[in-house]
Design a protein around this motif. Sequence first.
Motif, PDB file in Angstrom:
ATOM      1  N   UNK A  54      40.227  47.670 -11.032  1.00  0.00           N
ATOM      2  CA  UNK A  54      41.572  47.661 -10.462  1.00  0.00           C
ATOM      3  C   UNK A  54      42.210  46.278 -10.431  1.00  0.00           C
ATOM      4  N   UNK A  55      41.439  45.220 -10.719  1.00  0.00           N
ATOM      5  CA  UNK A  55      41.968  43.857 -10.667  1.00  0.00           C
ATOM      6  C   UNK A  55      42.256  43.352 -12.072  1.00  0.00           C
ATOM      7  N   UNK A  56      43.496  42.894 -12.291  1.00  0.00           N
ATOM      8  CA  UNK A  56      43.928  42.411 -13.603  1.00  0.00           C
ATOM      9  C   UNK A  56      44.400  40.962 -13.459  1.00  0.00           C
ATOM     10  N   UNK A  57      43.801  40.095 -14.264  1.00  0.00           N
ATOM     11  CA  UNK A  57      44.052  38.662 -14.142  1.00  0.00           C
ATOM     12  C   UNK A  57      44.856  38.135 -15.319  1.00  0.00           C
ATOM     13  N   UNK A  58      45.850  37.308 -15.016  1.00  0.00           N
ATOM     14  CA  UNK A  58      46.675  36.704 -16.046  1.00  0.00           C
ATOM     15  C   UNK A  58      47.086  35.302 -15.593  1.00  0.00           C
ATOM     16  N   UNK A  59      48.045  34.704 -16.268  1.00  0.00           N
ATOM     17  CA  UNK A  59      48.559  33.378 -15.906  1.00  0.00           C
ATOM     18  C   UNK A  59      49.891  33.177 -16.590  1.00  0.00           C
ATOM     19  N   UNK A  60      50.747  32.329 -15.989  1.00  0.00           N
ATOM     20  CA  UNK A  60      52.043  32.096 -16.605  1.00  0.00           C
ATOM     21  C   UNK A  60      51.910  31.411 -17.956  1.00  0.00           C
ATOM     22  N   UNK A  61      50.873  30.576 -18.115  1.00  0.00           N
ATOM     23  CA  UNK A  61      50.705  29.811 -19.349  1.00  0.00           C
ATOM     24  C   UNK A  61      50.144  30.650 -20.493  1.00  0.00           C
ATOM     25  N   UNK A  62      49.620  31.832 -20.194  1.00  0.00           N
ATOM     26  CA  UNK A  62      49.076  32.680 -21.257  1.00  0.00           C
ATOM     27  C   UNK A  62      50.214  33.160 -22.152  1.00  0.00           C
ATOM     28  N   UNK A  63      50.243  32.613 -23.360  1.00  0.00           N
ATOM     29  CA  UNK A  63      51.287  32.944 -24.340  1.00  0.00           C
ATOM     30  C   UNK A  63      52.685  32.747 -23.766  1.00  0.00           C
ATOM     31  N   UNK A  64      52.820  31.690 -22.949  1.00  0.00           N
ATOM     32  CA  UNK A  64      54.121  31.300 -22.402  1.00  0.00           C
ATOM     33  C   UNK A  64      54.817  32.439 -21.660  1.00  0.00           C
ATOM     34  N   UNK A  87      48.082  32.948 -12.266  1.00  0.00           N
ATOM     35  CA  UNK A  87      47.832  31.527 -12.017  1.00  0.00           C
ATOM     36  C   UNK A  87      49.032  30.696 -12.465  1.00  0.00           C
ATOM     37  N   UNK A  88      49.165  29.519 -11.842  1.00  0.00           N
ATOM     38  CA  UNK A  88      50.221  28.596 -12.222  1.00  0.00           C
ATOM     39  C   UNK A  88      49.771  27.173 -11.959  1.00  0.00           C
ATOM     40  N   UNK A  89      50.361  26.219 -12.630  1.00  0.00           N
ATOM     41  CA  UNK A  89      50.142  24.773 -12.476  1.00  0.00           C
ATOM     42  C   UNK A  89      50.207  24.084 -13.834  1.00  0.00           C
ATOM     43  N   UNK A  90      49.630  24.697 -14.868  1.00  0.00           N
ATOM     44  CA  UNK A  90      49.602  24.068 -16.185  1.00  0.00           C
ATOM     45  C   UNK A  90      51.007  24.027 -16.796  1.00  0.00           C
ATOM     46  N   UNK A 126      46.530  31.973  -7.887  1.00  0.00           N
ATOM     47  CA  UNK A 126      45.571  30.887  -8.013  1.00  0.00           C
ATOM     48  C   UNK A 126      46.215  29.687  -8.693  1.00  0.00           C
ATOM     49  N   UNK A 127      45.877  28.505  -8.221  1.00  0.00           N
ATOM     50  CA  UNK A 127      46.330  27.282  -8.873  1.00  0.00           C
ATOM     51  C   UNK A 127      45.421  27.029 -10.060  1.00  0.00           C
ATOM     52  N   UNK A 128      45.998  26.902 -11.241  1.00  0.00           N
ATOM     53  CA  UNK A 128      45.231  26.846 -12.484  1.00  0.00           C
ATOM     54  C   UNK A 128      44.508  25.511 -12.662  1.00  0.00           C
ATOM     55  N   UNK A 129      44.963  24.494 -11.954  1.00  0.00           N
ATOM     56  CA  UNK A 129      44.347  23.170 -12.031  1.00  0.00           C
ATOM     57  C   UNK A 129      44.809  22.361 -10.828  1.00  0.00           C
ATOM     58  N   UNK A 130      44.034  21.349 -10.466  1.00  0.00           N
ATOM     59  CA  UNK A 130      44.396  20.469  -9.360  1.00  0.00           C
ATOM     60  C   UNK A 130      45.493  19.520  -9.810  1.00  0.00           C
ATOM     61  N   UNK A 131      46.499  19.352  -8.975  1.00  0.00           N
ATOM     62  CA  UNK A 131      47.622  18.466  -9.259  1.00  0.00           C
ATOM     63  C   UNK A 131      47.464  17.206  -8.418  1.00  0.00           C
ATOM     64  N   UNK A 132      46.986  16.129  -9.048  1.00  0.00           N
ATOM     65  CA  UNK A 132      46.756  14.882  -8.328  1.00  0.00           C
ATOM     66  C   UNK A 132      48.050  14.177  -7.954  1.00  0.00           C
ATOM     67  N   UNK A 133      49.172  14.611  -8.492  1.00  0.00           N
ATOM     68  CA  UNK A 133      50.441  13.949  -8.232  1.00  0.00           C
ATOM     69  C   UNK A 133      51.233  14.522  -7.078  1.00  0.00           C
ATOM     70  N   UNK A 134      50.741  15.606  -6.470  1.00  0.00           N
ATOM     71  CA  UNK A 134      51.450  16.238  -5.350  1.00  0.00           C
ATOM     72  C   UNK A 134      50.549  16.235  -4.118  1.00  0.00           C
ATOM     73  N   UNK A 158      41.470  27.446  -9.459  1.00  0.00           N
ATOM     74  CA  UNK A 158      40.707  27.551 -10.697  1.00  0.00           C
ATOM     75  C   UNK A 158      40.566  26.150 -11.279  1.00  0.00           C
ATOM     76  N   UNK A 159      39.379  25.833 -11.761  1.00  0.00           N
ATOM     77  CA  UNK A 159      39.104  24.548 -12.406  1.00  0.00           C
ATOM     78  C   UNK A 159      39.233  23.361 -11.446  1.00  0.00           C
ATOM     79  N   UNK A 160      38.969  23.589 -10.171  1.00  0.00           N
ATOM     80  CA  UNK A 160      38.944  22.521  -9.163  1.00  0.00           C
ATOM     81  C   UNK A 160      37.521  21.998  -9.030  1.00  0.00           C
ATOM     82  N   UNK A 161      37.385  20.736  -8.660  1.00  0.00           N
ATOM     83  CA  UNK A 161      36.076  20.197  -8.307  1.00  0.00           C
ATOM     84  C   UNK A 161      35.758  20.570  -6.865  1.00  0.00           C
ATOM     85  N   UNK A 162      34.508  20.327  -6.465  1.00  0.00           N
ATOM     86  CA  UNK A 162      34.113  20.666  -5.108  1.00  0.00           C
ATOM     87  C   UNK A 162      34.895  19.906  -4.053  1.00  0.00           C
TER      88      UNK A 162
END
Length: 344
Positions: A54-64, A87-90, A126-134, A158-162
């Motif tokens: 029942x869970x479907x995963x995607x992202x805004x960056x997937x094929x724009x 997901x978003x951030x990239x 989900x945040x697709x990556x950590x944003x060090x600038x915000x 997603x793709x965050x360090x500990x």
Amino acid sequence: MDYRRLGLSGLKVPVLSFGAGTFGGSGPLFGAWGSTDEKEARRLLDICLEAGVTLFDTADVYSNGASEEVLGAAIKGRRSEVLISTKTALPMGDGPGDYGTSRERLIRSVEAALRRLGTDHIDLLQLHAFDAGTPIEEVLSTLDGLVRAGKVRYLGVSNFSGWQIMKSLAIADRHGWTRYVANQAYYSLIGRDYEWELMPLGLDQGVGALVWSPLGWGRLTGKLQRGQALPAGSRLHQTADFGPPVDDERLFRVIDALNEVAGETGKSVPQIAINWLTSRPTVSSVIIGARNEDQLRQNLGAIGWSLTPEQRQKLDAASSVEAAYPYFPYRRQEGFARLNPPAV
């Protein structure tokens, strides 16, 4: 289908979820994954729902954005039957506001995702990556506002360090903001780095793992074999450079072990690799992908049975790798291990 709580949240997710990265595929990476159109997506969705996925995963960056659009069309008329994760951030463009997780970008990205998906809420953002600038406070206060507005139900990364996850959780707790309950992470028999820091963090903080690329970027599909050339039709010809490198000897040691277990169980190599993941600590759901119906049904066959302790030990031994400092003393030295018992 087995359903598990996503971290310490009350959300129940299936142990297998579906990754829509193949939907509307274009470009060097997503085009190599697949190019499922709206009609094909509806058929794959039918099969998933019949099986309890029942869970479907995607992202805004997937094929724009095309992946979200195709998924939105496929779920039309049955939104209440599915959970949507995006997901978003990239980067979605070259402009200064086209990437990151500033307040402006997050609000704009969520509104755009809602339009593409044809829905009024996202079940898991989900945040697709950590944003060090915000500043993290800006990120978390904005996300909390989106939850309170009803546009988002649950939050993850997603793709965050500990340390990035832990700092975010501490700030959320300090201000009473919504916590992250999911960590979409790379984890496979040939990529076990997740176990060093992110798994103990997930156990301690109640963050559930959504596993992406459980077959190691296509290396554990059963098509690669020791002493044989890469098959002509393998997508690894296009995608090998996108994934983390894998030492050949270790890769084929794992493949040899998978082949042995396949002979003992009558299951396929990818089914065994996925099944192994479903038994690991903190894993809430393993994201499977498929370019066609046959591939999807094969992947769905990864559950409903269990590996024996001996088979799991064989796979563990073949895929084991020395942890990086400062983790390796806790794996090798009894005194360190007594203070910090391993999660697995």
